[in-house]
Design a protein around this motif. Structure first.
Motif, PDB file in Angstrom:
ATOM      1  N   GLY A  82     -17.052  -3.702  17.750  1.00  0.00           N
ATOM      2  CA  GLY A  82     -16.819  -5.105  17.421  1.00  0.00           C
ATOM      3  C   GLY A  82     -15.357  -5.483  17.483  1.00  0.00           C
ATOM      4  O   GLY A  82     -14.982  -6.540  18.039  1.00  0.00           O
ATOM      5  N   TYR A  83     -14.492  -4.642  16.928  1.00  0.00           N
ATOM      6  CA  TYR A  83     -13.059  -4.907  16.987  1.00  0.00           C
ATOM      7  C   TYR A  83     -12.545  -4.857  18.427  1.00  0.00           C
ATOM      8  O   TYR A  83     -11.645  -5.625  18.804  1.00  0.00           O
ATOM      9  CB  TYR A  83     -12.295  -3.894  16.128  1.00  0.00           C
ATOM     10  N   THR A  84     -13.110  -3.976  19.237  1.00  0.00           N
ATOM     11  CA  THR A  84     -12.710  -3.898  20.646  1.00  0.00           C
ATOM     12  C   THR A  84     -13.036  -5.203  21.369  1.00  0.00           C
ATOM     13  O   THR A  84     -12.230  -5.706  22.165  1.00  0.00           O
ATOM     14  CB  THR A  84     -13.422  -2.721  21.330  1.00  0.00           C
ATOM     15  N   VAL A  85     -14.208  -5.763  21.086  1.00  0.00           N
ATOM     16  CA  VAL A  85     -14.592  -7.051  21.681  1.00  0.00           C
ATOM     17  C   VAL A  85     -13.640  -8.149  21.224  1.00  0.00           C
ATOM     18  O   VAL A  85     -13.218  -9.007  22.022  1.00  0.00           O
ATOM     19  CB  VAL A  85     -16.049  -7.396  21.298  1.00  0.00           C
ATOM     20  N   ALA A  86     -13.270  -8.128  19.931  1.00  0.00           N
ATOM     21  CA  ALA A  86     -12.389  -9.164  19.393  1.00  0.00           C
ATOM     22  C   ALA A  86     -10.976  -9.062  19.963  1.00  0.00           C
ATOM     23  O   ALA A  86     -10.335 -10.082  20.257  1.00  0.00           O
ATOM     24  CB  ALA A  86     -12.346  -9.056  17.876  1.00  0.00           C
ATOM     25  N   ILE A  87     -10.482  -7.841  20.130  1.00  0.00           N
ATOM     26  CA  ILE A  87      -9.102  -7.645  20.573  1.00  0.00           C
ATOM     27  C   ILE A  87      -8.953  -7.870  22.076  1.00  0.00           C
ATOM     28  O   ILE A  87      -8.040  -8.568  22.534  1.00  0.00           O
ATOM     29  CB  ILE A  87      -8.616  -6.234  20.193  1.00  0.00           C
ATOM     30  N   PHE A  88      -9.863  -7.313  22.865  1.00  0.00           N
ATOM     31  CA  PHE A  88      -9.730  -7.385  24.312  1.00  0.00           C
ATOM     32  C   PHE A  88     -10.461  -8.579  24.916  1.00  0.00           C
ATOM     33  O   PHE A  88     -10.257  -8.890  26.098  1.00  0.00           O
ATOM     34  CB  PHE A  88     -10.227  -6.096  24.953  1.00  0.00           C
ATOM     35  N   GLY A  89     -11.314  -9.226  24.129  1.00  0.00           N
ATOM     36  CA  GLY A  89     -11.983 -10.428  24.605  1.00  0.00           C
ATOM     37  C   GLY A  89     -11.213 -11.671  24.185  1.00  0.00           C
ATOM     38  O   GLY A  89      -9.983 -11.718  24.258  1.00  0.00           O
ATOM     39  N   LEU A  90     -11.940 -12.691  23.756  1.00  0.00           N
ATOM     40  CA  LEU A  90     -11.333 -13.928  23.287  1.00  0.00           C
ATOM     41  C   LEU A  90     -11.671 -14.157  21.823  1.00  0.00           C
ATOM     42  O   LEU A  90     -12.791 -13.886  21.388  1.00  0.00           O
ATOM     43  CB  LEU A  90     -11.817 -15.124  24.118  1.00  0.00           C
ATOM     44  N   LEU A 105     -15.800  -5.900  29.416  1.00  0.00           N
ATOM     45  CA  LEU A 105     -15.517  -5.703  28.001  1.00  0.00           C
ATOM     46  C   LEU A 105     -16.626  -4.966  27.273  1.00  0.00           C
ATOM     47  O   LEU A 105     -16.370  -4.019  26.499  1.00  0.00           O
ATOM     48  CB  LEU A 105     -15.276  -7.070  27.346  1.00  0.00           C
ATOM     49  N   VAL A 106     -17.876  -5.375  27.487  1.00  0.00           N
ATOM     50  CA  VAL A 106     -18.985  -4.780  26.737  1.00  0.00           C
ATOM     51  C   VAL A 106     -19.165  -3.297  27.063  1.00  0.00           C
ATOM     52  O   VAL A 106     -19.232  -2.466  26.139  1.00  0.00           O
ATOM     53  CB  VAL A 106     -20.290  -5.569  26.979  1.00  0.00           C
ATOM     54  N   PRO A 107     -19.247  -2.889  28.345  1.00  0.00           N
ATOM     55  CA  PRO A 107     -19.340  -1.449  28.612  1.00  0.00           C
ATOM     56  C   PRO A 107     -18.151  -0.665  28.079  1.00  0.00           C
ATOM     57  O   PRO A 107     -18.317   0.457  27.571  1.00  0.00           O
ATOM     58  CB  PRO A 107     -19.414  -1.372  30.140  1.00  0.00           C
ATOM     59  N   PHE A 108     -16.945  -1.250  28.162  1.00  0.00           N
ATOM     60  CA  PHE A 108     -15.760  -0.562  27.652  1.00  0.00           C
ATOM     61  C   PHE A 108     -15.860  -0.378  26.142  1.00  0.00           C
ATOM     62  O   PHE A 108     -15.558   0.706  25.615  1.00  0.00           O
ATOM     63  CB  PHE A 108     -14.506  -1.360  28.005  1.00  0.00           C
ATOM     64  N   LEU A 236     -23.372   5.356  21.402  1.00  0.00           N
ATOM     65  CA  LEU A 236     -23.724   4.317  22.372  1.00  0.00           C
ATOM     66  C   LEU A 236     -24.599   3.244  21.729  1.00  0.00           C
ATOM     67  O   LEU A 236     -24.401   2.045  21.946  1.00  0.00           O
ATOM     68  CB  LEU A 236     -24.449   4.943  23.562  1.00  0.00           C
ATOM     69  N   ILE A 237     -25.584   3.691  20.925  1.00  0.00           N
ATOM     70  CA  ILE A 237     -26.492   2.746  20.269  1.00  0.00           C
ATOM     71  C   ILE A 237     -25.755   1.925  19.221  1.00  0.00           C
ATOM     72  O   ILE A 237     -25.880   0.696  19.156  1.00  0.00           O
ATOM     73  CB  ILE A 237     -27.677   3.502  19.650  1.00  0.00           C
ATOM     74  N   ALA A 238     -24.969   2.614  18.369  1.00  0.00           N
ATOM     75  CA  ALA A 238     -24.226   1.903  17.327  1.00  0.00           C
ATOM     76  C   ALA A 238     -23.195   0.955  17.938  1.00  0.00           C
ATOM     77  O   ALA A 238     -22.971  -0.148  17.423  1.00  0.00           O
ATOM     78  CB  ALA A 238     -23.550   2.908  16.399  1.00  0.00           C
ATOM     79  N   GLY A 239     -22.555   1.372  19.031  1.00  0.00           N
ATOM     80  CA  GLY A 239     -21.587   0.505  19.686  1.00  0.00           C
ATOM     81  C   GLY A 239     -22.218  -0.756  20.253  1.00  0.00           C
ATOM     82  O   GLY A 239     -21.668  -1.852  20.123  1.00  0.00           O
ATOM     83  N   LEU A 240     -23.381  -0.607  20.871  1.00  0.00           N
ATOM     84  CA  LEU A 240     -24.091  -1.775  21.389  1.00  0.00           C
ATOM     85  C   LEU A 240     -24.487  -2.708  20.251  1.00  0.00           C
ATOM     86  O   LEU A 240     -24.379  -3.937  20.378  1.00  0.00           O
ATOM     87  CB  LEU A 240     -25.327  -1.324  22.169  1.00  0.00           C
ATOM     88  N   ARG A 251     -17.369 -13.350  14.155  1.00  0.00           N
ATOM     89  CA  ARG A 251     -16.151 -12.837  13.562  1.00  0.00           C
ATOM     90  C   ARG A 251     -16.347 -11.385  13.163  1.00  0.00           C
ATOM     91  O   ARG A 251     -17.483 -10.900  13.111  1.00  0.00           O
ATOM     92  CB  ARG A 251     -15.736 -13.630  12.325  1.00  0.00           C
ATOM     93  N   ILE A 252     -15.248 -10.709  12.881  1.00  0.00           N
ATOM     94  CA  ILE A 252     -15.309  -9.364  12.342  1.00  0.00           C
ATOM     95  C   ILE A 252     -14.095  -9.158  11.445  1.00  0.00           C
ATOM     96  O   ILE A 252     -12.995  -9.624  11.756  1.00  0.00           O
ATOM     97  CB  ILE A 252     -15.358  -8.291  13.448  1.00  0.00           C
ATOM     98  N   SER A 253     -14.315  -8.502  10.329  1.00  0.00           N
ATOM     99  CA  SER A 253     -13.260  -8.243   9.363  1.00  0.00           C
ATOM    100  C   SER A 253     -13.575  -6.929   8.663  1.00  0.00           C
ATOM    101  O   SER A 253     -14.658  -6.358   8.860  1.00  0.00           O
ATOM    102  CB  SER A 253     -13.184  -9.390   8.342  1.00  0.00           C
ATOM    103  N   PRO A 254     -12.654  -6.415   7.847  1.00  0.00           N
ATOM    104  CA  PRO A 254     -12.944  -5.166   7.130  1.00  0.00           C
ATOM    105  C   PRO A 254     -14.207  -5.227   6.275  1.00  0.00           C
ATOM    106  O   PRO A 254     -14.854  -4.199   6.057  1.00  0.00           O
ATOM    107  CB  PRO A 254     -11.693  -4.966   6.273  1.00  0.00           C
ATOM    108  N   GLY A 255     -14.569  -6.409   5.813  1.00  0.00           N
ATOM    109  CA  GLY A 255     -15.790  -6.533   5.026  1.00  0.00           C
ATOM    110  C   GLY A 255     -17.042  -6.170   5.802  1.00  0.00           C
ATOM    111  O   GLY A 255     -18.061  -5.799   5.208  1.00  0.00           O
ATOM    112  N   THR A 256     -16.985  -6.266   7.120  1.00  0.00           N
ATOM    113  CA  THR A 256     -18.136  -5.914   7.953  1.00  0.00           C
ATOM    114  C   THR A 256     -18.414  -4.423   7.917  1.00  0.00           C
ATOM    115  O   THR A 256     -19.568  -4.000   8.066  1.00  0.00           O
ATOM    116  CB  THR A 256     -17.894  -6.350   9.408  1.00  0.00           C
TER     117      THR A 256
END
Length: 334
Positions: A82-90, A105-108, A236-240, A251-256
């Motif tokens: 989730g953080y990877t999507v937020a940082i490298f996406g929009l 972005l998603v496969p990465f 792979l499953i948890a990342g998806l 959104r994503i934050s430490p609370g997630t």
């Protein structure tokens, strides 16, 4: 003689039906037509949300049910994606947001989360039993505090907001019906992959390692490699699921990814049945329904007490969760 053999040989459609199972076909049909009878609230807040958490718990079920490795880190792996999507996406926070296209972005993000999961497997598999749980819990706790206190990379306590799902084929995939089918497709793919893996040579070897690692090592199998590979597949499953979760929340934050979320994943897997691939999804539906409706009845302060009581009752009656209880009922039914 050939005619007799042709008569007794199962037809292709019958053989396929036996392999897939009538239950899977019926369940799949119900899930496909569910949007026709459900409101947007039940479509997103109940069904899609349950599918996402079911996928996170499915990664735990693969490790614990087939490998005998109880990990508290699946939500952290989902958070990494989730953080990877937020940082490298929009995002709309104004921090990072490099604007990578979703098809890169998603496969990465998923692959990066899986590699981190494999690294956790390398570390945690130096121990067994309760020590594995404690190491993975320590990793999950450390990652939570790191994201909360690091502003340069993770934007600290605020995290990232305004993370939109992609739009392609002229479809906004965050709209209720497309997003539900997206979650359903990802969940079905993950479930089928775990089910297939459990019956493959690797899956059978992993289960043998779970039952007697010393014997498998004596037979020449690389026990550590099999366990680390299980962490990679679970990642792979948890990342998806983490990608879907960040699109769900926007959104994503430490609370997630806090400690209570890590415990919730374990509760979901155990309630549903940690030895069955479908169990995490059953447990997710139960927990999400309780989260959605019971909190208005018992209040926010007593909600965790209610979850704990339900968890204890189910485990006491059936250590194998709701599915184990269902199997007991079927055995007692003439």
């Amino acid at each position: 003689m050939s005619g007799l053999l042709d008569a007794v040989r199962p037809r292709g459609d019958v053989a396929l039906l036996e392999r897939v199972g009538v239950g899977h076909i019926v369940l799949g049909a119900l899930l496909l037509i569910y949007p026709a009878i459900a409101s947007e609230f039940f479509l997103i807040q109940i069904a899609a949300y349950s599918l996402i958490w079911g996928m996170v718990a499915l990664s735990l079920m693969m490790l614990a049910g087939y490998g005998g490795m109880v990990s508290m880190a699946p939500i952290s792996i989902a958070g990494i994606a989730g953080y990877t999507v937020a940082i490298f996406g929009l995002n709309h926070t104004g921090v990072h947001g490099f604007g990578w296209p979703f098809w890169i972005l998603v496969p990465f993000a998923v692959l990066f989360a899986a590699l981190v999961s494999a690294l956790i497997g390398m570390i945690s598999n130096r121990t067994e039993g309760i020590y594995t749980i404690m190491i993975t819990l320590a990793i999950a706790t450390g990652f939570f505090y790191f994201t909360q206190q690091n502003y340069a990379l993770f934007n600290g306590h605020s995290g990232f907001a305004g993370i939109d799902a992609p739009k392609f084929w002229d479809i906004n995939w965050r709209d209720p019906m497309p997003f539900y089918y997206l979650c359903l497709g990802c969940a079905a793919l993950s479930y089928a992959a775990v089910l297939y893996a459990s019956r493959s040579a690797y899956g059978l070897t992993l289960q043998a390692v779970r039952d007697n690692a010393r014997r498998m090592r004596a037979l020449g199998y690389d026990v550590t490699r099999h366990k680390v590979l299980a962490y990679f597949y679970a990642g792979l499953i948890a990342g998806l699921a983490g990608v879907l979760l960040v699109w769900f929340n926007g959104r994503i934050s430490p609370g997630t990814i806090n400690v209570s979320a890590a415990i919730n994943v374990l509760v979901i897997a155990v309630i549903g049945g940690i030895r069955h691939p479908i169990g995490p999804f059953v447990g997710a539906v139960v927990v999400v329904l309780i989260q959605t409706f019971a909190i208005d009845i018992v209040g926010a302060e007593r909600y965790n007490t209610l979850i704990g009581l339900i968890f204890l009752v189910i485990v006491f009656v059936s250590p194998d969760g709701v599915l184990g209880l269902w199997e007991k009922v079927k055995l007692r039914t003439p």
